[in-house]
Scaffold this active site. Structure first.
Site, PDB file in Angstrom:
ATOM      1  CE  LYS A  21     -21.775  -2.038 -17.782  1.00 43.64           C
ATOM      2  NZ  LYS A  21     -21.557  -1.646 -17.214  1.00 43.64           N
ATOM      3  CE1 TYR A  24     -17.289  -5.139 -15.980  1.00 38.25           C
ATOM      4  CE2 TYR A  24     -19.850  -6.516 -15.591  1.00 38.25           C
ATOM      5  CZ  TYR A  24     -18.920  -5.699 -15.740  1.00 38.25           C
ATOM      6  OH  TYR A  24     -19.433  -4.337 -17.021  1.00 38.25           O
ATOM      7  CG  PHE A  64     -19.164  -2.462  -7.571  1.00 34.40           C
ATOM      8  CD1 PHE A  64     -18.910  -2.804  -8.732  1.00 34.40           C
ATOM      9  CD2 PHE A  64     -17.918  -1.611  -6.295  1.00 34.40           C
ATOM     10  CE1 PHE A  64     -17.903  -2.648  -9.864  1.00 34.40           C
ATOM     11  CE2 PHE A  64     -16.681  -1.444  -7.580  1.00 34.40           C
ATOM     12  CZ  PHE A  64     -16.534  -2.035  -8.659  1.00 34.40           C
ATOM     13  NE  ARG A  93     -20.552   3.719 -18.803  1.00 33.16           N
ATOM     14  CZ  ARG A  93     -19.034   3.057 -18.656  1.00 33.16           C
ATOM     15  NH1 ARG A  93     -18.364   3.592 -18.509  1.00 33.16           N
ATOM     16  NH2 ARG A  93     -19.037   1.756 -18.535  1.00 33.16           N
ATOM     17  CG  ASN A 103     -21.821   1.648 -16.569  1.00 33.71           C
ATOM     18  OD1 ASN A 103     -22.548   0.785 -17.260  1.00 33.71           O
ATOM     19  ND2 ASN A 103     -20.922   1.960 -15.783  1.00 33.71           N
ATOM     20  CG  HIS A 114     -17.758  -3.567 -20.595  1.00 33.18           C
ATOM     21  ND1 HIS A 114     -16.702  -3.705 -19.885  1.00 33.18           N
ATOM     22  CD2 HIS A 114     -16.276  -4.350 -21.411  1.00 33.18           C
ATOM     23  CE1 HIS A 114     -15.223  -4.190 -19.981  1.00 33.18           C
ATOM     24  NE2 HIS A 114     -15.675  -4.593 -21.248  1.00 33.18           N
ATOM     25  CD  GLU A 158     -12.830  -7.675 -21.398  1.00 37.82           C
ATOM     26  OE1 GLU A 158     -12.331  -6.218 -20.041  1.00 37.82           O
ATOM     27  OE2 GLU A 158     -13.464  -6.535 -21.786  1.00 37.82           O
TER      28      GLU A 158
HETATM   29  P1  IDP Z   1     -15.622   0.447 -16.491  1.00 37.28           P
HETATM   30  O1  IDP Z   1     -16.996  -0.390 -16.824  1.00 37.28           O
HETATM   31  O2  IDP Z   1     -16.150   1.860 -16.945  1.00 37.28           O
HETATM   32  O3  IDP Z   1     -14.656   0.277 -17.242  1.00 37.28           O
HETATM   33  P2  IDP Z   1     -14.805  -0.485 -14.247  1.00 37.28           P
HETATM   34  O4  IDP Z   1     -14.397   0.309 -13.216  1.00 37.28           O
HETATM   35  O5  IDP Z   1     -14.712  -1.624 -14.613  1.00 37.28           O
HETATM   36  O6  IDP Z   1     -15.438   0.752 -14.702  1.00 37.28           O
HETATM   37  O7  IDP Z   1     -16.279  -1.059 -13.006  1.00 37.28           O
HETATM   38  C1  IDP Z   1     -17.086  -1.960 -13.802  1.00 37.28           C
HETATM   39  C2  IDP Z   1     -18.690  -1.203 -13.989  1.00 37.28           C
HETATM   40  O8  IDP Z   1     -18.725  -2.125 -11.889  1.00 37.28           O
HETATM   41  C3  IDP Z   1     -18.691   0.002 -13.686  1.00 37.28           C
HETATM   42  O9  IDP Z   1     -19.291   0.095 -15.506  1.00 37.28           O
HETATM   43  C4  IDP Z   1     -19.780   0.165 -13.218  1.00 37.28           C
HETATM   44  O10 IDP Z   1     -21.485  -0.464 -14.291  1.00 37.28           O
HETATM   45  C5  IDP Z   1     -20.285  -1.198 -12.434  1.00 37.28           C
HETATM   46  N1  IDP Z   1     -19.118  -0.354 -11.057  1.00 37.28           N
HETATM   47  C6  IDP Z   1     -17.896   0.290 -10.732  1.00 37.28           C
HETATM   48  N2  IDP Z   1     -17.862   0.448 -10.125  1.00 37.28           N
HETATM   49  C7  IDP Z   1     -19.056   1.055  -9.278  1.00 37.28           C
HETATM   50  C8  IDP Z   1     -19.805   1.384  -7.995  1.00 37.28           C
HETATM   51  O11 IDP Z   1     -18.710   2.157  -6.712  1.00 37.28           O
HETATM   52  N3  IDP Z   1     -21.120   0.987  -7.491  1.00 37.28           N
HETATM   53  C9  IDP Z   1     -21.766   0.141  -8.013  1.00 37.28           C
HETATM   54  N4  IDP Z   1     -21.412   0.299  -9.187  1.00 37.28           N
HETATM   55  C10 IDP Z   1     -19.946   0.462  -9.758  1.00 37.28           C
HETATM   56 MG    MG Z   2     -14.079  -1.401 -16.583  1.00 38.06          MG
END
Ligand code: IDP
Ligand code: MG
Length: 138
Positions: A10, A50, A58, A103, A113, A116, A127
């Site tokens: 990212k 996404y 978010f 992470r 974080n 992805h 994707e």
């Molecule tokens: P992942 O990246 O671990 O698969 P996902 O649930 O698919 O997680 O969410 C996509 C991205 O959205 C996450 O990597 C994170 O950067 C962001 N994200 C997810 N949940 C939240 C939240 O509650 N607040 C802010 N950002 C979030």
């Molecule tokens: Mg995800």
């Protein structure tokens, strides 16, 4: 089974110049890089990538962040690559990510974080089609 995972380093990872260290982890593990490029995502690409999160609170912030600077997009390939990449990444919230995971070693907050990785082989193929053309995949 040999799988592909779509991995994004990212904008925070590119900005902090930690992409090489992260790529090296996958290579050291024995996973193959089957495609790789640096690119800036359009908001359309980010929204498609996404799409499962489009109704989440978010979502707008996530699209703002992922389009804020270049990312490195990769296809990481290997035996059970989807699950293996997810295990190497750590949990979504870095607060819960074990030290030793990407992470867990490089991130402090969920919104930034670092990485992805696809969450299933079906999503990986979806994707990959957003980021790569057939001739860019080796
Ligand atoms: P992942 O990246 O671990 O698969 P996902 O649930 O698919 O997680 O969410 C996509 C991205 O959205 C996450 O990597 C994170 O950067 C962001 N994200 C997810 N949940 C939240 C939240 O509650 N607040 C802010 N950002 C979030
Ligand atoms: Mg995800």
């Amino acid at each position: 089974m040999v799988e592909n995972s779509l991995v994004l380093l990212k904008p925070d990872a590119v900005e902090r110049a930690i992409t090489g260290e992260i790529i090296a982890r996958f290579e050291r593990r024995g996973l193959k890089i089957a495609a790789m490029k640096m690119m800036k995502l359009s908001r359309e690409q980010a929204g498609a990538h996404y799409e499962e999160h489009q109704n989440k609170p978010f979502f707008a912030g996530l699209v703002d962040f992922i389009t804020s600077g270049p990312v490195i997009a990769m296809i990481v390939r290997g035996e059970n690559a989807v699950k293996m990449v997810r295990a190497m990444m750590g949990t979504t919230n870095p607060l819960d990510s074990a030290p030793g995971t990407i992470r867990g070693d490089y991130a402090t907050v969920m919104s930034h974080n670092v990485i992805h990785g696809s969450d299933s082989p079906v999503n990986a193929e979806r994707e990959i089609n957003i980021f790569f053309k057939e001739h860019e995949i080796f």
